[in-house]
Design an enzyme around this catalytic site. Structure first.
Site, PDB file in Angstrom:
ATOM      1  N   SER A  50      43.589  33.111  36.771  1.00 41.65           N
ATOM      2  CA  SER A  50      42.637  33.418  35.699  1.00 41.65           C
ATOM      3  C   SER A  50      42.295  32.129  34.950  1.00 41.65           C
ATOM      4  CB  SER A  50      43.246  34.432  34.726  1.00 41.65           C
ATOM      5  OG  SER A  50      44.299  33.810  34.002  1.00 41.65           O
ATOM      6  N   ASP A  82      40.151  34.510  39.349  1.00 39.45           N
ATOM      7  CA  ASP A  82      40.101  35.866  38.796  1.00 39.45           C
ATOM      8  C   ASP A  82      39.212  35.862  37.538  1.00 39.45           C
ATOM      9  OD1 ASP A  82      40.847  38.547  38.569  1.00 39.45           O
ATOM     10  OD2 ASP A  82      42.631  38.096  37.379  1.00 39.45           O
ATOM     11  N   GLY A 214      42.922  46.021  37.436  1.00 38.58           N
ATOM     12  CA  GLY A 214      43.719  46.884  36.549  1.00 38.58           C
ATOM     13  C   GLY A 214      44.550  47.889  37.313  1.00 38.58           C
ATOM     14  N   SER A 259      50.129  42.874  35.636  1.00 41.52           N
ATOM     15  CA  SER A 259      51.080  43.431  34.660  1.00 41.52           C
ATOM     16  C   SER A 259      52.432  43.778  35.285  1.00 41.52           C
ATOM     17  CB  SER A 259      50.484  44.675  33.990  1.00 41.52           C
ATOM     18  OG  SER A 259      49.330  44.329  33.269  1.00 41.52           O
TER      19      SER A 259
HETATM   20  P1  13P Z   1      46.826  44.798  35.776  1.00 37.33           P
HETATM   21  O1  13P Z   1      46.837  44.446  34.321  1.00 37.33           O
HETATM   22  O2  13P Z   1      46.785  46.280  35.979  1.00 37.33           O
HETATM   23  O3  13P Z   1      47.960  44.178  36.515  1.00 37.33           O
HETATM   24  O4  13P Z   1      45.460  44.224  36.407  1.00 37.33           O
HETATM   25  C1  13P Z   1      45.366  42.879  36.803  1.00 37.33           C
HETATM   26  C2  13P Z   1      43.979  42.481  37.133  1.00 37.33           C
HETATM   27  O5  13P Z   1      43.074  43.273  37.286  1.00 37.33           O
HETATM   28  C3  13P Z   1      43.722  41.040  37.272  1.00 37.33           C
HETATM   29  O6  13P Z   1      42.379  40.773  37.471  1.00 37.33           O
HETATM   30  O1  G3H Z   2      42.771  40.684  34.378  1.00 36.17           O
HETATM   31  C1  G3H Z   2      43.436  39.828  33.801  1.00 36.17           C
HETATM   32  C2  G3H Z   2      44.693  39.318  34.390  1.00 36.17           C
HETATM   33  O2  G3H Z   2      45.777  40.162  34.099  1.00 36.17           O
HETATM   34  C3  G3H Z   2      44.929  37.905  33.945  1.00 36.17           C
HETATM   35  O3  G3H Z   2      45.380  37.871  32.629  1.00 36.17           O
HETATM   36  O4  G3H Z   2      43.748  36.315  31.588  1.00 36.17           O
HETATM   37  O5  G3H Z   2      45.974  36.770  30.521  1.00 36.17           O
HETATM   38  O6  G3H Z   2      45.839  35.421  32.613  1.00 36.17           O
HETATM   39  P1  G3H Z   2      45.215  36.494  31.782  1.00 36.17           P
HETATM   40 ZN    ZN Z   3      41.037  42.100  36.483  1.00 37.05          ZN
END
Ligand code: 13P
Ligand code: G3H
Ligand code: ZN
Length: 311
Positions: A50, A82, A214, A259
């Site tokens: 991310s 991401d 998610g 998560s």
């Molecule tokens: P979670 O928070 O459900 O793990 O989703 C992660 C996600 O979508 C990262 O792009």
């Molecule tokens: O969708 C988001 C991911 O869980 C990444 O989270 O932006 O805190 O690294 P972050």
């Molecule tokens: Zn996401």
């Protein structure tokens, strides 16, 4: 084998009725835990970064660590951005060695989303990089932006064909009731996903890979571990694993998990300190965090994704 893009792995996943896990990475122990699990089960993988991860760990460190994982495991691994939120961020990742990027224009109006996504696709495809777009808005927290359940919106199947055709994206993230973070449903609420939307989308886009963001299950044993050892996450609830398994047999080829990794690592480290308060060598507690991540990812590969022995 060098880093790969997602083209071939999604084609095989679609045809084989399984999904590839896209795991968020932020440091060495997380990368090692995930890819050790992949190696043990011979699974193709997507490691995703991310904007926040890039800021925390530094682009070059993450790329080199992921390249080391490729060398160590010999697995097909894609390095993916991401939730890219601008052309500049996507370009920087493409120029800096990523093999796949997401351009997330889901918060923009439709025509702006199409224009931005198309621009990223043109740049990426000229360099062999695959692109994920998004239509519809998930609830939850990403990069400190909190989208409330009321502001979230399911993907409109009537838009997907036009969006994919005009942008040229390689995969599409859709909103069918998953959400980011550890609090996806309220206590007492019956978790549900809109499989009718997923089916309608796949009818409009035959053979086309769909992505679920998610998609952590917020595995109860790790929530319990966090809470047992001093944490406070009493109402953390995720997507039931049988629903994700079902999605993986349908058009869903990429399932995003962050998560659950955070919970596994934090639960294991909390337990470590509760049981060994005298420890102060980071290798001791980070080692436990890494082992917990490996176990979590093995569980996902076998029970949710179904991508074991598909590398
Ligand atoms: P979670 O928070 O459900 O793990 O989703 C992660 C996600 O979508 C990262 O792009
Ligand atoms: O969708 C988001 C991911 O869980 C990444 O989270 O932006 O805190 O690294 P972050
Ligand atoms: Zn996401």
């Amino acid at each position: 084998m060098p880093l790969v893009n997602t083209k071939e792995m999604f084609k095989k996943a679609y045809e084989g009725g399984y999904a590839i896990g896209a795991f968020n990475v932020n440091n060495m122990e997380i990368i090692q835990g995930i890819t050790e699990a992949g190696k043990a089960l011979n699974a193709p993988m997507i490691l995703q970064v991310s904007a926040g991860a890039r800021k925390y760990a530094n682009h070059t460190y993450l790329v080199k660590l992921v390249e080391a994982a490729v060398e160590e495991t010999g697995l097909p691994i894609a390095l993916h951005l991401d939730h890219g939120d601008s052309f500049e961020l996507c370009k920087s990742c493409i120029d800096g060695g990523f093999t796949s990027v997401m351009i997330d224009g889901s918060h923009l109006d439709y025509e702006e989303n199409v224009a931005l996504t198309k621009k990223v696709v043109e740049y990426a495809h000229a360099r062999g990089v695959t692109v994920e777009g998004e239509l519809g808005q998930l609830a939850g927290i990403e990069d400190d932006v909190n989208v409330s359940a009321e502001d979230a919106s399911f993907t409109d199947p009537d838009q997907v064909e036009d969006f994919v055709t005009r942008t040229g994206v390689d995969s599409l993230a859709i909103a069918i009731g998953t959400s980011h973070g550890a609090y996806k449903f309220k206590p007492g609420q019956n978790p549900q996903l809109r499989f009718d939307i997923l089916e309608e989308v796949s009818k409009r886009l035959p053979g086309f890979p769909i992505v679920l963001h998610g998609a952590s299950s917020v595995v109860p044993e790790f929530v319990e571990m966090v809470n047992t050892y001093g944490g406070k996450m009493p109402d953390a609830i995720g997507i039931p694993e049988d629903m994700l398994r079902k999605a993986a047999t349908m058009a869903v080829c990429k399932i995003n998990i962050d998560s659950d990794l955070r919970l596994a690592m934090t639960g294991a480290i909390r337990k470590h300190f509760a049981e060994s308060p005298e420890h102060f060598d980071p290798r001791q507690y980070l080692g436990d965090g890494r082992t917990a991540i490996k176990g979590m990812v093995e569980h996902k590969i076998k029970n949710v994704l179904g991508c074991n022995d598909k590398a």
